[in-house]
Design a protein around this motif. Sequence first.
Motif, PDB file in Angstrom:
ATOM      1  N   ASP A   8      18.707  35.200  -4.139  1.00 24.83           N
ATOM      2  CA  ASP A   8      18.692  33.729  -4.088  1.00 24.83           C
ATOM      3  C   ASP A   8      17.279  33.262  -4.402  1.00 24.83           C
ATOM      4  O   ASP A   8      16.353  33.469  -3.617  1.00 24.83           O
ATOM      5  N   ASP A   9      17.105  32.656  -5.573  1.00 24.52           N
ATOM      6  CA  ASP A   9      15.789  32.169  -5.994  1.00 24.52           C
ATOM      7  C   ASP A   9      15.866  30.652  -6.203  1.00 24.52           C
ATOM      8  O   ASP A   9      15.540  30.132  -7.275  1.00 24.52           O
ATOM      9  N   THR A  10      16.293  29.965  -5.147  1.00 24.93           N
ATOM     10  CA  THR A  10      16.471  28.515  -5.226  1.00 24.93           C
ATOM     11  C   THR A  10      15.155  27.810  -5.534  1.00 24.93           C
ATOM     12  O   THR A  10      15.099  26.865  -6.331  1.00 24.93           O
ATOM     13  N   ASP A  11      14.089  28.252  -4.883  1.00 20.31           N
ATOM     14  CA  ASP A  11      12.761  27.672  -5.102  1.00 20.31           C
ATOM     15  C   ASP A  11      12.059  28.477  -6.185  1.00 20.31           C
ATOM     16  O   ASP A  11      11.759  29.656  -6.008  1.00 20.31           O
ATOM     17  N   GLU A  39      10.356  36.105  -6.916  1.00 21.16           N
ATOM     18  CA  GLU A  39      10.282  37.273  -6.026  1.00 21.16           C
ATOM     19  C   GLU A  39      10.943  38.502  -6.654  1.00 21.16           C
ATOM     20  O   GLU A  39      11.998  38.408  -7.280  1.00 21.16           O
ATOM     21  N   ASP A  46       9.635  32.463  -1.023  1.00 27.44           N
ATOM     22  CA  ASP A  46       9.684  31.010  -0.851  1.00 27.44           C
ATOM     23  C   ASP A  46      10.754  30.623   0.172  1.00 27.44           C
ATOM     24  O   ASP A  46      11.779  31.303   0.311  1.00 27.44           O
ATOM     25  N   ASP A  53      14.668  31.056  -0.186  1.00 23.17           N
ATOM     26  CA  ASP A  53      14.989  32.197  -1.036  1.00 23.17           C
ATOM     27  C   ASP A  53      15.300  33.418  -0.173  1.00 23.17           C
ATOM     28  O   ASP A  53      15.013  33.455   1.024  1.00 23.17           O
ATOM     29  N   SER A  68      16.857  35.718   4.506  1.00 21.75           N
ATOM     30  CA  SER A  68      16.662  34.373   3.963  1.00 21.75           C
ATOM     31  C   SER A  68      15.426  33.777   4.615  1.00 21.75           C
ATOM     32  O   SER A  68      15.359  33.685   5.859  1.00 21.75           O
TER      33      SER A  68
END
Length: 206
Positions: A132-135, A140, A179, A182, A204
Amino acid sequence: MTSADVDNIINVTFVDDTAWRNAISGVTINGTPINLADVNISAGSISFNPANISALQTPGNKTIVVNATGYSAATVVQTIGVGMLSISGSTFSVNPALAEGQTSAATIRTNDQYGNAIANQNLKYDIVIDVDDTDPTTDEAYTIHNRSVNGDITIIGIDTTSNTQGDIQFNITLPATVDVGDGVSVLVRRYSDLANIGSPITYSKQ
Protein backbone atom coordinates in the motif's frame (compact mmCIF):
# COMPACT_ATOMS: atom_id res chain seq x y z
CA MET A 1 6.60 -53.50 13.08
CA THR A 2 4.79 -51.86 10.17
CA SER A 3 4.34 -48.26 9.02
CA ALA A 4 1.20 -46.17 9.44
CA ASP A 5 0.15 -42.58 10.16
CA VAL A 6 -2.39 -40.61 12.18
CA ASP A 7 -4.57 -39.88 9.13
CA ASN A 8 -5.44 -43.43 8.14
CA ILE A 9 -6.97 -46.58 9.56
CA ILE A 10 -4.32 -48.85 11.05
CA ASN A 11 -4.57 -52.58 10.39
CA VAL A 12 -2.78 -55.14 12.55
CA THR A 13 -2.85 -58.57 10.95
CA PHE A 14 -2.48 -62.01 12.49
CA VAL A 15 -2.92 -65.66 11.62
CA ASP A 16 -6.63 -66.06 12.26
CA ASP A 17 -7.82 -68.14 15.18
CA THR A 18 -11.58 -67.92 15.54
CA ALA A 19 -11.60 -69.06 19.16
CA TRP A 20 -8.94 -66.51 20.16
CA ARG A 21 -10.63 -63.76 18.19
CA ASN A 22 -13.98 -64.42 19.85
CA ALA A 23 -12.31 -64.42 23.28
CA ILE A 24 -10.80 -60.93 22.92
CA SER A 25 -11.74 -59.03 26.06
CA GLY A 26 -9.65 -55.88 25.94
CA VAL A 27 -7.06 -53.82 24.07
CA THR A 28 -4.56 -51.32 25.43
CA ILE A 29 -2.31 -48.88 23.60
CA ASN A 30 0.75 -47.80 25.57
CA GLY A 31 -1.08 -48.99 28.67
CA THR A 32 -4.28 -47.05 28.01
CA PRO A 33 -7.43 -49.19 27.70
CA ILE A 34 -9.29 -48.75 24.40
CA ASN A 35 -13.04 -49.05 24.07
CA LEU A 36 -13.66 -52.23 22.09
CA ALA A 37 -16.47 -50.40 20.28
CA ASP A 38 -13.69 -48.34 18.62
CA VAL A 39 -11.85 -51.47 17.45
CA ASN A 40 -12.86 -53.43 14.34
CA ILE A 41 -12.04 -57.11 14.82
CA SER A 42 -12.35 -59.36 11.80
CA ALA A 43 -10.81 -62.58 10.51
CA GLY A 44 -7.04 -62.10 10.56
CA SER A 45 -7.17 -58.36 11.27
CA ILE A 46 -7.71 -55.81 14.00
CA SER A 47 -8.31 -52.25 12.73
CA PHE A 48 -7.99 -48.97 14.59
CA ASN A 49 -9.24 -45.59 13.41
CA PRO A 50 -7.07 -42.79 14.89
CA ALA A 51 -10.02 -40.40 14.55
CA ASN A 52 -11.69 -42.32 17.39
CA ILE A 53 -8.61 -43.16 19.48
CA SER A 54 -6.59 -40.28 20.95
CA ALA A 55 -3.63 -42.56 21.71
CA LEU A 56 -3.13 -42.95 17.95
CA GLN A 57 -3.32 -39.23 17.14
CA THR A 58 0.34 -38.60 17.96
CA PRO A 59 3.40 -40.05 16.19
CA GLY A 60 5.74 -42.60 17.73
CA ASN A 61 5.97 -46.26 18.61
CA LYS A 62 2.72 -47.60 20.08
CA THR A 63 2.66 -50.82 22.08
CA ILE A 64 -0.65 -52.54 21.36
CA VAL A 65 -1.63 -55.33 23.72
CA VAL A 66 -4.62 -57.58 22.94
CA ASN A 67 -6.04 -59.59 25.84
CA ALA A 68 -8.20 -62.64 25.22
CA THR A 69 -9.79 -64.72 27.96
CA GLY A 70 -7.89 -67.98 28.42
CA TYR A 71 -4.93 -66.83 26.30
CA SER A 72 -1.64 -65.04 26.90
CA ALA A 73 -1.59 -61.38 25.95
CA ALA A 74 -0.59 -60.67 22.35
CA THR A 75 1.69 -57.67 21.89
CA VAL A 76 2.75 -55.74 18.79
CA VAL A 77 4.64 -52.45 18.40
CA GLN A 78 3.17 -50.17 15.75
CA THR A 79 5.02 -47.16 14.41
CA ILE A 80 2.77 -44.16 13.78
CA GLY A 81 3.88 -41.25 11.60
CA VAL A 82 2.51 -37.73 11.35
CA GLY A 83 -0.28 -36.95 8.91
CA MET A 84 -0.53 -34.73 5.88
CA LEU A 85 -0.38 -30.95 6.09
CA SER A 86 -3.56 -29.48 7.57
CA ILE A 87 -4.34 -26.01 6.26
CA SER A 88 -6.61 -25.21 9.20
CA GLY A 89 -4.11 -26.62 11.69
CA SER A 90 -1.04 -24.82 10.34
CA THR A 91 -0.07 -21.25 11.20
CA PHE A 92 1.79 -18.24 9.83
CA SER A 93 3.39 -15.84 12.30
CA VAL A 94 6.14 -13.24 12.64
CA ASN A 95 8.60 -12.39 15.40
CA PRO A 96 9.26 -9.69 16.35
CA ALA A 97 6.27 -7.73 15.06
CA LEU A 98 6.92 -5.81 11.84
CA ALA A 99 8.47 -2.39 12.47
CA GLU A 100 10.30 0.26 10.45
CA GLY A 101 13.97 -0.46 9.86
CA GLN A 102 13.71 -3.92 11.37
CA THR A 103 14.07 -7.50 10.12
CA SER A 104 11.54 -10.02 11.42
CA ALA A 105 11.40 -13.79 11.01
CA ALA A 106 8.21 -15.05 9.36
CA THR A 107 7.40 -18.66 10.28
CA ILE A 108 5.14 -21.18 8.61
CA ARG A 109 4.38 -23.86 11.21
CA THR A 110 3.35 -27.01 9.35
CA ASN A 111 1.00 -29.23 11.38
CA ASP A 112 -1.20 -32.19 10.64
CA GLN A 113 -4.89 -32.31 11.61
CA TYR A 114 -4.02 -33.18 15.22
CA GLY A 115 -1.46 -30.40 15.66
CA ASN A 116 1.61 -32.60 15.25
CA ALA A 117 4.53 -30.73 13.71
CA ILE A 118 5.49 -32.08 10.28
CA ALA A 119 9.28 -32.20 10.46
CA ASN A 120 11.67 -32.57 7.53
CA GLN A 121 8.91 -32.54 4.92
CA ASN A 122 8.75 -30.68 1.65
CA LEU A 123 6.30 -27.82 1.15
CA LYS A 124 5.85 -25.85 -2.05
CA TYR A 125 4.24 -22.48 -1.37
CA ASP A 126 3.63 -18.98 -2.71
CA ILE A 127 4.12 -15.63 -0.99
CA VAL A 128 1.46 -13.06 -1.94
CA ILE A 129 2.62 -9.50 -1.23
CA ASP A 130 0.35 -6.45 -1.33
CA VAL A 131 2.04 -3.08 -0.96
CA ASP A 132 0.00 0.00 0.00
CA ASP A 133 1.74 3.15 -1.25
CA THR A 134 -1.10 5.62 -0.79
CA ASP A 135 1.28 8.44 0.15
CA PRO A 136 3.76 8.94 -2.72
CA THR A 137 6.27 10.87 -0.58
CA THR A 138 8.42 7.78 -0.09
CA ASP A 139 8.66 4.87 -2.50
CA GLU A 140 9.06 2.22 0.16
CA ALA A 141 10.94 -0.97 -0.69
CA TYR A 142 10.35 -4.04 1.49
CA THR A 143 12.72 -7.01 1.49
CA ILE A 144 10.77 -10.26 1.63
CA HIS A 145 12.35 -13.68 1.15
CA ASN A 146 15.53 -11.93 -0.05
CA ARG A 147 13.62 -10.00 -2.70
CA SER A 148 13.22 -6.21 -2.80
CA VAL A 149 9.56 -5.35 -3.34
CA ASN A 150 7.91 -1.95 -3.88
CA GLY A 151 4.62 -3.08 -5.42
CA ASP A 152 2.16 -5.97 -5.46
CA ILE A 153 3.78 -9.26 -6.40
CA THR A 154 3.40 -13.01 -5.88
CA ILE A 155 6.50 -15.13 -5.43
CA ILE A 156 5.40 -18.46 -6.88
CA GLY A 157 6.49 -22.02 -6.17
CA ILE A 158 9.02 -21.74 -3.35
CA ASP A 159 10.18 -25.29 -2.65
CA THR A 160 11.39 -25.76 0.93
CA THR A 161 11.82 -28.47 3.55
CA SER A 162 10.59 -27.88 7.08
CA ASN A 163 13.05 -28.08 9.98
CA THR A 164 12.90 -30.53 12.89
CA GLN A 165 10.23 -28.36 14.57
CA GLY A 166 8.06 -28.38 11.45
CA ASP A 167 8.90 -24.74 10.69
CA ILE A 168 9.73 -22.97 7.44
CA GLN A 169 11.13 -19.47 7.84
CA PHE A 170 11.99 -16.43 5.77
CA ASN A 171 12.78 -12.82 6.64
CA ILE A 172 10.74 -9.66 6.18
CA THR A 173 12.58 -6.34 6.40
CA LEU A 174 10.79 -3.00 6.48
CA PRO A 175 12.41 0.19 5.22
CA ALA A 176 13.63 2.75 7.75
CA THR A 177 10.82 5.13 6.76
CA VAL A 178 7.23 4.28 5.89
CA ASP A 179 4.78 7.08 5.11
CA VAL A 180 1.64 7.38 7.22
CA GLY A 181 -1.10 5.23 5.68
CA ASP A 182 1.37 3.06 3.76
CA GLY A 183 2.24 -0.52 4.57
CA VAL A 184 2.48 -4.11 3.43
CA SER A 185 0.55 -7.37 3.68
CA VAL A 186 2.24 -10.78 3.36
CA LEU A 187 0.21 -13.94 2.83
CA VAL A 188 1.41 -17.51 2.27
CA ARG A 189 -0.56 -20.15 0.43
CA ARG A 190 0.00 -23.74 -0.62
CA TYR A 191 1.15 -23.88 -4.23
CA SER A 192 -0.89 -26.93 -5.24
CA ASP A 193 -4.36 -25.57 -4.46
CA LEU A 194 -3.78 -21.90 -3.47
CA ALA A 195 -5.14 -22.58 0.03
CA ASN A 196 -4.11 -19.86 2.49
CA ILE A 197 -1.93 -20.97 5.41
CA GLY A 198 -2.87 -18.95 8.47
CA SER A 199 -3.71 -15.24 8.26
CA PRO A 200 -1.79 -12.49 6.46
CA ILE A 201 0.95 -10.63 8.32
CA THR A 202 0.37 -6.89 7.91
CA TYR A 203 1.98 -3.58 8.75
CA SER A 204 0.31 -0.20 8.32
CA LYS A 205 1.99 3.04 9.41
CA GLN A 206 -0.39 4.94 11.69
